[in-house]
Motif scaffolding. Sequence first.
Motif, PDB file in Angstrom:
ATOM      1  N   ALA B   8       0.841  -1.215   0.000  1.00 49.12           N
ATOM      2  CA  ALA B   8       0.000   0.000   0.000  1.00 49.12           C
ATOM      3  C   ALA B   8       0.869   1.256   0.000  1.00 49.12           C
ATOM      4  N   VAL B   9       1.927   1.229   0.823  1.00 51.26           N
ATOM      5  CA  VAL B   9       2.831   2.384   0.903  1.00 51.26           C
ATOM      6  C   VAL B   9       3.555   2.583  -0.430  1.00 51.26           C
ATOM      7  N   ILE B  10       4.038   1.448  -1.006  1.00 45.66           N
ATOM      8  CA  ILE B  10       4.741   1.538  -2.298  1.00 45.66           C
ATOM      9  C   ILE B  10       3.789   2.061  -3.375  1.00 45.66           C
ATOM     10  N   GLY B  11       2.559   1.535  -3.382  1.00 41.77           N
ATOM     11  CA  GLY B  11       1.550   1.960  -4.354  1.00 41.77           C
ATOM     12  C   GLY B  11       1.256   3.442  -4.252  1.00 41.77           C
ATOM     13  N   LEU B  12       1.140   3.917  -3.020  1.00 38.05           N
ATOM     14  CA  LEU B  12       0.860   5.340  -2.778  1.00 38.05           C
ATOM     15  C   LEU B  12       2.015   6.208  -3.278  1.00 38.05           C
ATOM     16  N   VAL B  14       4.219   5.420  -5.591  1.00 38.79           N
ATOM     17  CA  VAL B  14       4.245   5.365  -7.059  1.00 38.79           C
ATOM     18  C   VAL B  14       3.177   6.298  -7.628  1.00 38.79           C
ATOM     19  N   ALA B  15       1.975   6.236  -7.012  1.00 36.63           N
ATOM     20  CA  ALA B  15       0.872   7.088  -7.492  1.00 36.63           C
ATOM     21  C   ALA B  15       1.224   8.559  -7.351  1.00 36.63           C
ATOM     22  N   LEU B  16       1.858   8.913  -6.226  1.00 40.18           N
ATOM     23  CA  LEU B  16       2.227  10.315  -5.986  1.00 40.18           C
ATOM     24  C   LEU B  16       3.219  10.830  -7.023  1.00 40.18           C
ATOM     25  N   VAL B  17       4.098   9.920  -7.473  1.00 39.71           N
ATOM     26  CA  VAL B  17       5.084  10.326  -8.479  1.00 39.71           C
ATOM     27  C   VAL B  17       4.489  10.239  -9.880  1.00 39.71           C
ATOM     28  N   ALA B  18       3.718   9.168 -10.108  1.00 44.27           N
ATOM     29  CA  ALA B  18       3.221   8.906 -11.471  1.00 44.27           C
ATOM     30  C   ALA B  18       2.114   9.858 -11.897  1.00 44.27           C
TER      31      ALA B  18
END
Lengths: 203, 184
Positions: B8-12, B14-18
């Motif tokens: 979840a942390v990694i996904g968040l 990635v989403a913040l950067v992507a």
Amino acid sequence: MTRKKHKHTHKEQPALEQRFDQFVTTTVTRLHNFWQRNGVILRAWTVFAAMIALFTTLLLVLNLYTGFDDWLNRATAAMLAGALWLLGAGGQTVGTIVTSKIFSAEIITECTAIFPIMIFLAAVIAYPSRWNQKLWGIVLGVPAIVFVNLIRLVSLFYIGYWFPSVFETAHLLVWQSLIIFFAVLFWLVWVELFVHRGQVQHA
Amino acid sequence: VRTIKLFAVIGLAVALVAVPALTQQQKVVNVTCDTASNKIKVSLNPVVLVIKFNETARWVFDASVGNCQVQGQSLQALGLNKIKIVVARAELIKLEPNPVSWPSTPQQPSAITGTPLQAGTTEYSIQFLRDNNVLLEVRQASNLEIVVSTPTLTEWGLIALAVLLAGSLAFMIRRRFTCRPAGT
């Protein structure tokens, strides 16, 4: 020495109820007095908040079903291009983008005067006055805010060209404060000239 | 549970950067050789190149550019090996790499990317060079417009306006309905 056991007696029960009744009566009286003293203000604030909510909902619905935001952006862009053309800066529009010899800008909904107008109109409607007086506020206030916004956009074009280093300060700090100042000023002028003039009431 | 939290942390992250990266759009300008006239052709529609502040521009130089004729000879035959974009107001846009080598190599495509630095309008031209920066041809491209949006009031500005008007409402109502002794 025997320990005396504490019990609620039949005599204490009505006393508690009495205190509770007293508390309720006092609170209700206080609230009633507060409403008596501040009812007009509270009613005005309620109408003010309700109007902002209503206008926001209306704007969202209009944007969704009629493309009102696009029309508004194009109209603002056309006005800005016209003003720049009159000033000799050769303003042109490409959709919602305004280009000129000096500077270019994209007109988005936030660049238009719609949001300050919505808040201004909510305040005009919320203030206790007759409908014809409110109508004067709307008829004169809306074009005044649109005009100030047009001056803001034109001035930002020239600031962006002559003093690009202060563009952000002028846009975010100076003009935001001026828009707030003018919106409040127009409202106060409306109240003084169209509502209060010749009808000071003494309660 | 710990693995799920980690994902979840990694996904968040990635989403913040992507998400901002995806929202940054790119305008591509294709520079080719017009086969009918053997002249450099810049694909622009409309003629003015408009770049928003969250966008970048990318000029892609096609291999056919070398076929264009200058004084009866093709640019390739004249030794074209570099292309440069010259902007009248260089402070408006950062161009990388400028000049760029031509033709494209697997390591470096023959393309120049422009990132807006400041809003404004400027003229630009494309220069076609050979060794020692000898100018072979100049294509006067049109205007370059870097546009910025200028919101009237930010969300905090709107809150400030609403609070000030609510305060003014209360003040004016209180002033209007204040009890005054008779005869004053």
